[in-house]
Motif scaffolding. Structure first.
Motif, PDB file in Angstrom:
ATOM      1  N   ALA A 238      36.645  43.226  44.900  1.00  7.32           N
ATOM      2  CA  ALA A 238      37.645  42.353  45.261  1.00  7.32           C
ATOM      3  C   ALA A 238      38.213  42.182  43.981  1.00  7.32           C
ATOM      4  O   ALA A 238      39.454  41.801  44.635  1.00  7.32           O
ATOM      5  CB  ALA A 238      36.196  41.289  45.371  1.00  7.32           C
ATOM      6  N   PHE A 239      38.162  42.848  42.912  1.00  9.11           N
ATOM      7  CA  PHE A 239      39.334  42.081  41.748  1.00  9.11           C
ATOM      8  C   PHE A 239      40.416  43.054  42.680  1.00  9.11           C
ATOM      9  O   PHE A 239      41.712  43.250  41.924  1.00  9.11           O
ATOM     10  CB  PHE A 239      38.769  42.486  40.639  1.00  9.11           C
ATOM     11  N   GLY A 240      40.449  44.773  42.714  1.00 10.31           N
ATOM     12  CA  GLY A 240      41.185  45.698  42.551  1.00 10.31           C
ATOM     13  C   GLY A 240      41.285  45.268  43.630  1.00 10.31           C
ATOM     14  O   GLY A 240      43.045  45.716  44.114  1.00 10.31           O
ATOM     15  N   ALA A 241      40.748  44.523  45.261  1.00  8.72           N
ATOM     16  CA  ALA A 241      41.839  44.480  46.051  1.00  8.72           C
ATOM     17  C   ALA A 241      42.873  43.315  46.231  1.00  8.72           C
ATOM     18  O   ALA A 241      43.884  43.269  46.930  1.00  8.72           O
ATOM     19  CB  ALA A 241      41.125  44.132  47.136  1.00  8.72           C
ATOM     20  N   ALA A 242      42.196  42.193  45.084  1.00  2.56           N
ATOM     21  CA  ALA A 242      43.223  40.988  44.960  1.00  2.56           C
ATOM     22  C   ALA A 242      44.164  41.499  44.179  1.00  2.56           C
ATOM     23  O   ALA A 242      45.337  41.493  44.261  1.00  2.56           O
ATOM     24  CB  ALA A 242      42.218  40.479  44.641  1.00  2.56           C
ATOM     25  N   LEU A 243      43.598  42.912  42.606  1.00  2.00           N
ATOM     26  CA  LEU A 243      45.230  42.896  42.036  1.00  2.00           C
ATOM     27  C   LEU A 243      46.263  43.597  43.262  1.00  2.00           C
ATOM     28  O   LEU A 243      47.297  43.740  42.564  1.00  2.00           O
ATOM     29  CB  LEU A 243      44.425  43.416  40.852  1.00  2.00           C
ATOM     30  N   PHE A 244      45.782  44.362  43.993  1.00  2.00           N
ATOM     31  CA  PHE A 244      46.913  45.244  44.751  1.00  2.00           C
ATOM     32  C   PHE A 244      47.529  44.306  45.550  1.00  2.00           C
ATOM     33  O   PHE A 244      48.590  44.767  45.855  1.00  2.00           O
ATOM     34  CB  PHE A 244      45.998  46.210  45.451  1.00  2.00           C
ATOM     35  N   ALA A 245      46.482  43.086  46.156  1.00  2.00           N
ATOM     36  CA  ALA A 245      47.796  42.489  47.014  1.00  2.00           C
ATOM     37  C   ALA A 245      48.918  41.329  46.116  1.00  2.00           C
ATOM     38  O   ALA A 245      49.925  41.363  46.730  1.00  2.00           O
ATOM     39  CB  ALA A 245      47.098  41.654  47.764  1.00  2.00           C
ATOM     40  N   GLY A 246      48.736  40.932  44.949  1.00  2.00           N
ATOM     41  CA  GLY A 246      49.263  40.473  44.162  1.00  2.00           C
ATOM     42  C   GLY A 246      50.114  40.964  43.756  1.00  2.00           C
ATOM     43  O   GLY A 246      51.629  40.525  43.373  1.00  2.00           O
ATOM     44  N   ILE A 247      50.087  42.231  43.391  1.00  2.00           N
ATOM     45  CA  ILE A 247      51.001  43.698  43.245  1.00  2.00           C
ATOM     46  C   ILE A 247      52.222  43.574  44.206  1.00  2.00           C
ATOM     47  O   ILE A 247      53.826  43.686  43.736  1.00  2.00           O
ATOM     48  CB  ILE A 247      50.999  45.067  42.598  1.00  2.00           C
ATOM     49  N   VAL A 248      51.614  44.179  45.344  1.00  2.00           N
ATOM     50  CA  VAL A 248      52.172  44.293  46.439  1.00  2.00           C
ATOM     51  C   VAL A 248      53.458  42.541  46.865  1.00  2.00           C
ATOM     52  O   VAL A 248      54.379  43.010  46.993  1.00  2.00           O
ATOM     53  CB  VAL A 248      51.429  44.926  48.362  1.00  2.00           C
ATOM     54  N   THR A 249      52.831  41.678  46.575  1.00  2.00           N
ATOM     55  CA  THR A 249      53.498  40.649  46.966  1.00  2.00           C
ATOM     56  C   THR A 249      54.632  40.029  45.638  1.00  2.00           C
ATOM     57  O   THR A 249      55.704  39.716  46.069  1.00  2.00           O
ATOM     58  CB  THR A 249      52.435  39.691  46.941  1.00  2.00           C
TER      59      THR A 249
ATOM     60  N   ALA B 272      61.283  34.065  40.014  1.00  2.00           N
ATOM     61  CA  ALA B 272      60.049  34.660  39.801  1.00  2.00           C
ATOM     62  C   ALA B 272      59.120  33.473  39.632  1.00  2.00           C
ATOM     63  O   ALA B 272      57.802  33.736  40.079  1.00  2.00           O
ATOM     64  CB  ALA B 272      60.446  35.201  37.930  1.00  2.00           C
ATOM     65  N   GLN B 273      58.815  32.734  38.584  1.00  2.00           N
ATOM     66  CA  GLN B 273      57.809  31.448  38.563  1.00  2.00           C
ATOM     67  C   GLN B 273      57.643  31.207  40.631  1.00  2.00           C
ATOM     68  O   GLN B 273      56.259  31.255  40.491  1.00  2.00           O
ATOM     69  CB  GLN B 273      58.041  30.517  38.354  1.00  2.00           C
ATOM     70  N   ALA B 274      57.791  31.030  41.556  1.00  2.00           N
ATOM     71  CA  ALA B 274      58.007  31.055  43.132  1.00  2.00           C
ATOM     72  C   ALA B 274      56.482  31.958  43.180  1.00  2.00           C
ATOM     73  O   ALA B 274      55.865  32.281  43.938  1.00  2.00           O
ATOM     74  CB  ALA B 274      58.579  30.700  44.210  1.00  2.00           C
ATOM     75  N   ALA B 275      57.428  33.310  43.013  1.00  2.00           N
ATOM     76  CA  ALA B 275      57.199  34.872  43.228  1.00  2.00           C
ATOM     77  C   ALA B 275      55.837  34.752  42.521  1.00  2.00           C
ATOM     78  O   ALA B 275      54.391  34.921  42.606  1.00  2.00           O
ATOM     79  CB  ALA B 275      57.963  35.966  42.829  1.00  2.00           C
ATOM     80  N   VAL B 276      55.235  34.147  41.081  1.00  2.00           N
ATOM     81  CA  VAL B 276      53.905  34.537  40.317  1.00  2.00           C
ATOM     82  C   VAL B 276      53.506  33.351  40.955  1.00  2.00           C
ATOM     83  O   VAL B 276      51.965  34.188  41.677  1.00  2.00           O
ATOM     84  CB  VAL B 276      54.329  34.469  39.062  1.00  2.00           C
ATOM     85  N   VAL B 277      53.845  32.292  41.465  1.00  2.00           N
ATOM     86  CA  VAL B 277      52.263  31.472  42.307  1.00  2.00           C
ATOM     87  C   VAL B 277      51.996  31.697  43.796  1.00  2.00           C
ATOM     88  O   VAL B 277      50.967  31.836  43.867  1.00  2.00           O
ATOM     89  CB  VAL B 277      53.285  30.525  42.251  1.00  2.00           C
ATOM     90  N   PHE B 278      53.185  32.542  44.221  1.00  2.00           N
ATOM     91  CA  PHE B 278      52.731  33.006  45.492  1.00  2.00           C
ATOM     92  C   PHE B 278      51.532  34.474  45.480  1.00  2.00           C
ATOM     93  O   PHE B 278      50.478  34.232  46.153  1.00  2.00           O
ATOM     94  CB  PHE B 278      54.003  33.472  46.577  1.00  2.00           C
ATOM     95  N   ALA B 279      52.379  34.950  44.362  1.00  2.00           N
ATOM     96  CA  ALA B 279      51.051  36.103  44.497  1.00  2.00           C
ATOM     97  C   ALA B 279      49.929  35.412  43.800  1.00  2.00           C
ATOM     98  O   ALA B 279      48.854  36.384  44.191  1.00  2.00           O
ATOM     99  CB  ALA B 279      51.927  36.951  43.258  1.00  2.00           C
ATOM    100  N   LEU B 280      49.588  34.503  42.976  1.00  2.00           N
ATOM    101  CA  LEU B 280      48.535  33.973  41.994  1.00  2.00           C
ATOM    102  C   LEU B 280      47.515  33.674  43.693  1.00  2.00           C
ATOM    103  O   LEU B 280      46.136  33.827  43.729  1.00  2.00           O
ATOM    104  CB  LEU B 280      48.547  33.139  41.745  1.00  2.00           C
ATOM    105  N   VAL B 281      48.009  33.012  44.997  1.00  2.00           N
ATOM    106  CA  VAL B 281      46.995  32.416  45.723  1.00  2.00           C
ATOM    107  C   VAL B 281      46.755  33.118  46.721  1.00  2.00           C
ATOM    108  O   VAL B 281      46.220  33.414  46.773  1.00  2.00           O
ATOM    109  CB  VAL B 281      48.760  31.759  46.642  1.00  2.00           C
ATOM    110  N   VAL B 282      47.988  34.459  46.391  1.00  2.00           N
ATOM    111  CA  VAL B 282      47.422  36.282  47.523  1.00  2.00           C
ATOM    112  C   VAL B 282      46.477  36.561  47.433  1.00  2.00           C
ATOM    113  O   VAL B 282      45.581  37.082  47.540  1.00  2.00           O
ATOM    114  CB  VAL B 282      48.931  36.796  47.948  1.00  2.00           C
ATOM    115  N   ALA B 283      46.698  36.684  46.073  1.00  2.00           N
ATOM    116  CA  ALA B 283      45.730  36.884  44.892  1.00  2.00           C
ATOM    117  C   ALA B 283      44.213  36.467  45.094  1.00  2.00           C
ATOM    118  O   ALA B 283      42.442  37.394  45.517  1.00  2.00           O
ATOM    119  CB  ALA B 283      46.170  37.533  43.906  1.00  2.00           C
TER     120      ALA B 283
END
Length: 108
Positions: A21-32, A47-58
């Motif tokens: 699950a962590f690996g899939a979340a990390l992959f989804a966050g990096i792709v985002t 950049a801050q908006a991208a990080v927040v959205f990537a954390l939500v997706v992860a």
């Protein structure tokens, strides 16, 4: 080659499931992050908006993968947890000797 076959309990350790699950979340966050242009020069606010959205997706991906895998594990019969796995899980049990289903008999 060893004769030791892993049991289902050995194949389904919680640390491995959390790692999946962590690996899939990390992959989804990096792709985002890549798809939102985090690694390009676009300003601190972008950049801050991208990080927040990537954390939500992860986070959503982590929870979804963990939930899906745990629900799939519920399909396993608890009586078979200690049995060694020596064939694919979803194959039907071996039949007596005659295969009536192959002859076209639907009652088999």
């Amino acid at each position: 080659m060893s004769d030791d076959r892993p049991t289902r309990r050995d194949l389904m350790k919680p640390v491995q499931l959390l790692g999946l699950a962590f690996g899939a979340a990390l992959f989804a966050g990096i792709v985002t992050l890549v798809s939102m242009g985090f690694f390009q020069q676009g300003g601190a606010e972008k950049a801050q908006a991208a990080v927040v959205f990537a954390l939500v997706v992860a986070g959503i991906t982590f929870i979804a993968v963990l939930l899906i895998v745990s629900l799939l594990l519920l399909a396993i019969d608890p009586a078979q947890v200690a049995k060694p796995v020596d064939k694919p899980v979803l194959l039907p049990d071996e039949q007596d000797g005659t295969d009536a289903a192959a002859d076209g008999d639907p009652k088999a």
